[in-house]
Design an enzyme around this catalytic site. Structure first.
Site, PDB file in Angstrom:
ATOM      1  N   CYS A   1      41.925  38.897  40.800  1.00 23.61           N
ATOM      2  CA  CYS A   1      42.000  39.655  39.539  1.00 23.61           C
ATOM      3  C   CYS A   1      42.477  41.081  39.803  1.00 23.61           C
ATOM      4  O   CYS A   1      41.697  41.925  40.262  1.00 23.61           O
ATOM      5  CB  CYS A   1      40.625  39.664  38.862  1.00 23.61           C
ATOM      6  SG  CYS A   1      40.576  40.680  37.380  1.00 23.61           S
TER       7      CYS A   1
ATOM      8  N   CYS B   1      40.736  43.772  37.662  1.00 26.65           N
ATOM      9  CA  CYS B   1      39.375  44.106  38.087  1.00 26.65           C
ATOM     10  C   CYS B   1      39.380  44.978  39.349  1.00 26.65           C
ATOM     11  O   CYS B   1      38.544  45.866  39.487  1.00 26.65           O
ATOM     12  CB  CYS B   1      38.576  42.840  38.429  1.00 26.65           C
ATOM     13  SG  CYS B   1      38.770  41.494  37.290  1.00 26.65           S
ATOM     14  N   ASP B   2      40.290  44.684  40.280  1.00 26.64           N
ATOM     15  CA  ASP B   2      40.135  45.253  41.627  1.00 26.64           C
ATOM     16  C   ASP B   2      41.237  46.198  42.080  1.00 26.64           C
ATOM     17  O   ASP B   2      41.140  46.767  43.176  1.00 26.64           O
ATOM     18  CB  ASP B   2      40.021  44.099  42.652  1.00 26.64           C
ATOM     19  CG  ASP B   2      38.769  43.265  42.411  1.00 26.64           C
ATOM     20  OD1 ASP B   2      37.784  43.830  41.898  1.00 26.64           O
ATOM     21  OD2 ASP B   2      38.781  42.067  42.710  1.00 26.64           O
TER      22      ASP B   2
END
Ligand code: NAP
Length: 315
Positions: free
Chosen positions: A135, A138-139
């Site tokens: 992701c 997300c990261d």
């Protein structure tokens, strides 16, 4: 028995939310069950450019989903956050069971979507969240000014790699063939991006490091040559993002009479009917040729109108 809904929708991605909206507008009693956050894969997608009407510059998946959720609730959809772990889909009343209790519906629309397929290399599990990710949204910010690698050659890999160039110093796409699968329009943008590099005909064999990911072994599938790539000494770590397709969320239907194909997706006819009367499937979870927000939403709308027709036929 608890309330018997006209329609229970399992999953609140674009397919499930569209199904809920159509059910609410048709004045059917409808419950949407979602185990996590709304949106499914779109909730972790940075930019949506190809959903008709989505023309606001820089608007993201989560903002599109937030509007879909709001619109659904406006028309009276009931919502519950729960994880279904057992189903009884045959019979007039369908039963969905969780550790908290049971939900009953005259029809069920399965919109459980799909999740990221693991890269399949050695060390992947161990370094998940320690350099390996599925992701970018997300990261990505963990890799500000670092070097990252993206595995895959489809729309997701190339779009997410471009997103990662906003954070990382250098992004290299590792693809098992020598041409991308991604749409030509996406490829054109990617080839113009100076921070984006390509490693063709290559697969990742192993990832490793001391606590955090700092080394990776790749193999050229044409020559058989393996190469060890180490994180820059100053960085000490690197990122590997996998975008090599998806696996359907259909585990709870294994061993039931609901028909799945050999990869676990649910076959339906053009009107979203599964092999069980009163049970429909919509979105990425079903066998289909194009998995996009627009096709998922369309599936949801069709599934609900068919569920309504099924309910009318019972009267
Ligand atoms: P995808 O289109 O199935 O592409 C998967 C990629 O991963 C392919 O390039 C494939 O290589 C590679 N791959 C598969 N298994 C692999 C393995 N074991 N090892 C190494 N590489 C492997 O998946 P996706 O990109 O996630 O897209 C899924 C669906 O969502 C598609 O229908 C796509 O069009 C859609 N989507 C659309 C958009 C958009 O329109 N903006 C954005 C994201 C996703 P090969 O090419 O060699 O098969």
């Amino acid at each position: 028995m608890s309330k018997v809904y006209d329609v229970i929708v399992l999953g609140a991605g674009p397919a499930g939310l569209a199904a809920g909206l159509y059910a609410g507008r048709a004045r059917l009693s409808v419950l949407i069950i979602e185990k996590g956050q709304d949106g499914g894969q779109i909730a972790i997608t940075d930019e949506i450019e190809n959903y008709p009407g989505q023309t606001v510059e820089g608007e993201s998946g989560p903002s599109l989903i937030a509007r879909m959720t709001q619109q659904c609730e406006k028309f009276g959809c009931e919502r519950v956050s729960d994880t279904i772990n057992e189903v009884e889909l045959e019979g007039a009343v369908k039963v969905l069971k969780s550790s908290k209790g049971e939900y009953h519906g005259k029809t069920v629309i399965i919109a459980t979507g799909a999740f990221a397929r693991p890269i399949g290399c050695k060390g992947e599990k161990e370094f998940l969240g320690r350099g390996v990710s599925y992701c970018a949204t997300c990261d990505a910010n963990f890799f500000e000014d670092f070097e990252v690698f993206v595995v895959g050659g489809g729309d997701s890999a190339v779009e997410e790699a471009m997103y990662l160039t906003k954070f990382a110093r250098k992004v290299t796409i590792i693809h098992r063939r020598n041409e991308l699968r991604a749409a030509k329009s996406i490829q054109e943008k990617a080839f113009k991006n100076e921070k984006l590099h390509f490693m063709w005909d290559t697969v990742v064999e192993e990832v490793g490091g001391d606590g955090m990911l700092s080394t990776m072994t790749v193999k050229n599938v044409k020559t058989g040559e393996t190469t060890v790539i180490n994180a820059d000494e100053e960085d000490g770590l690197m990122g590997v993002f996998g975008f090599i397709g998806t696996i359907p969320n259909t585990k709870i239907f294994e061993g039931t009479n609901l028909k799945l194909d050999e990869r676990g997706y649910i076959p339906t006819d053009d009107n979203m009917h599964t092999n069980i009367p009163g049970v429909f499937a919509a979105g990425d979870v079903r066998v289909k040729s194009l998995r996009q927000v627009v096709t998922a939403a369309a599936d949801g709308a069709i599934a609900t109108t068919q569920a309504e027709a099924y309910l009318n036929s019972l009267e």
